[in-house]
Design a protein around this motif. Sequence first.
Motif, PDB file in Angstrom:
ATOM      1  N   ILE A 169       0.832  -1.207   0.000  1.00 41.27           N
ATOM      2  CA  ILE A 169       0.000   0.000   0.000  1.00 41.27           C
ATOM      3  C   ILE A 169       0.868   1.260   0.000  1.00 41.27           C
ATOM      4  N   LYS A 170       1.993   1.202   0.730  1.00 37.11           N
ATOM      5  CA  LYS A 170       2.885   2.358   0.811  1.00 37.11           C
ATOM      6  C   LYS A 170       3.549   2.643  -0.533  1.00 37.11           C
ATOM      7  N   SER A 171       3.836   1.588  -1.285  1.00 32.68           N
ATOM      8  CA  SER A 171       4.513   1.775  -2.565  1.00 32.68           C
ATOM      9  C   SER A 171       3.568   2.266  -3.660  1.00 32.68           C
ATOM     10  N   MET A 172       2.260   2.021  -3.496  1.00 26.82           N
ATOM     11  CA  MET A 172       1.261   2.539  -4.433  1.00 26.82           C
ATOM     12  C   MET A 172       0.064   3.026  -3.618  1.00 26.82           C
ATOM     13  N   VAL A 176      -7.654   2.160   0.158  1.00 30.93           N
ATOM     14  CA  VAL A 176      -7.787   1.684   1.534  1.00 30.93           C
ATOM     15  C   VAL A 176      -7.837   0.164   1.507  1.00 30.93           C
ATOM     16  N   CYS A 177      -7.008  -0.464   2.326  1.00 31.82           N
ATOM     17  CA  CYS A 177      -7.004  -1.927   2.416  1.00 31.82           C
ATOM     18  C   CYS A 177      -7.473  -2.341   3.803  1.00 31.82           C
ATOM     19  N   ILE A 178      -8.506  -3.159   3.842  1.00 31.73           N
ATOM     20  CA  ILE A 178      -9.060  -3.618   5.112  1.00 31.73           C
ATOM     21  C   ILE A 178      -8.765  -5.100   5.280  1.00 31.73           C
ATOM     22  N   GLU A 229      -4.088  12.252   4.447  1.00 28.73           N
ATOM     23  CA  GLU A 229      -2.724  12.384   4.963  1.00 28.73           C
ATOM     24  C   GLU A 229      -1.729  11.459   4.280  1.00 28.73           C
ATOM     25  N   TYR A 230      -2.151  10.181   4.057  1.00 30.15           N
ATOM     26  CA  TYR A 230      -1.205   9.177   3.558  1.00 30.15           C
ATOM     27  C   TYR A 230      -1.484   8.671   2.145  1.00 30.15           C
ATOM     28  N   GLY A 231      -2.698   8.834   1.691  1.00 29.42           N
ATOM     29  CA  GLY A 231      -3.065   8.268   0.389  1.00 29.42           C
ATOM     30  C   GLY A 231      -3.483   6.819   0.512  1.00 29.42           C
ATOM     31  N   GLY A 232      -2.597   5.982   1.008  1.00 32.94           N
ATOM     32  CA  GLY A 232      -2.927   4.579   1.258  1.00 32.94           C
ATOM     33  C   GLY A 232      -3.163   4.346   2.743  1.00 32.94           C
ATOM     34  N   VAL A 233      -4.217   3.626   3.067  1.00 36.58           N
ATOM     35  CA  VAL A 233      -4.582   3.377   4.469  1.00 36.58           C
ATOM     36  C   VAL A 233      -4.768   1.878   4.686  1.00 36.58           C
ATOM     37  N   VAL A 234      -4.195   1.364   5.765  1.00 37.35           N
ATOM     38  CA  VAL A 234      -4.354  -0.039   6.132  1.00 37.35           C
ATOM     39  C   VAL A 234      -5.150  -0.124   7.434  1.00 37.35           C
TER      40      VAL A 234
END
Length: 390
Positions: A169-172, A176-178, A229-234
């Motif tokens: 998720i951080k690299s792209m 949001v990944c749940i 804030e982050y774009g990708g969220v886990v």
Amino acid sequence: MSSISEDNLLIVHGGGPTAVINASLYGAIEEAKRYRKITGIYGAIGGVEGILQETYIDLKKQTYSSIERLPFTPASAIGTSRIHLRETDYEIILTNLLKKRIKYLLFNGGNGSMDTCGKIFRLAQEHDIRVLGIPKTVDNDIAVTDHSPGFGSAARFIAAATAEIAQDIKSMPIHVCIIEAMGRNAGWITASSILAQEKAGDAPHLIYVSERAFDSVKFLEDVQQLHKEYGGVVVVVSEGLKDGQGNSIVPPLMTKGRDVYFGDVGTHLAMLVIKELGIKARSEKPGIMGRASIAYQSAKDREEAILAGAYSVQSALQGETGKMVGFKRISNHPYHCEPFLIPLNEVMMHEKKLPDSFINSRGNGITSEFIEYCKPLIGEPLPTFTNYII
């Protein structure tokens, strides 16, 4: 009926398998071999059904290499089950134990299995059959004991899986990944995902456990803020999330006897994010992949599982019965736990939930107190990814 003269030992597995249930089996077998008074060492094939159907495996006749592989073998080597027993079944179990001349019965399982173990004990005690429980559960929800064998490895798996998903998720960082974690009524596995964090701001960004009522409005607020804030969220969630009225946040799909099967919480929440926030979202459900994963087995978990199996035999030989092996934490630095015995009636169907002090005030994260509790149980540290990110 007279007491049993021949001292045979029988080991039974109950409930879902783990990465270290065979380690406890190994510990019991190896300890039992040390005593001449134990004539035979048997395993019930397929759990308690093995006693009902009188299908056993002679563990003394297994090869040395087969036994030595047990601690490093996933799931149950002798099988297990979740059969719902009737009152008449317990009488059959007692009859078959006497027929097999079982003097020592070791039951390896969770709080449901300890309930079965306790009921067998009540019938068997007048025949001098000694009944001991060996704790086993990935959910870590057995009462009284500090923790249960099986949990440390499951915690290690979810932490490692979360850390690896986090790098994806951080690299792209576009969605949001749940991640939906096991543990319908207790959030121990879900909480363990916090161990994936290496520093502030790292995933998992949000953690929701079943001990707190789930508020979808606050959830969406949290997700929207973090996405900006982050774009990708886990996000990591317990499979048993409930609303303020105590109802599952997803409707049941099927009811079969006493079992109710619900839809996926992760899928439900991903769809909620898409519909309400217009943000791309997806769900991941490791499920049973992490329940008995030998690749992420915790060395400490394996060591303690072996100890639990051996201690149950030692205790039975010392005349103990109607009790379960538990672990008492002596210290965190250095980490040290010792086995002790817990009366079965204190663990039969009693669920241990995450204490409030392990959950943050908003109910969307886990505290440092839990990290202090859980970190020693996963064994050696997880791989670090920080130095590999540009």
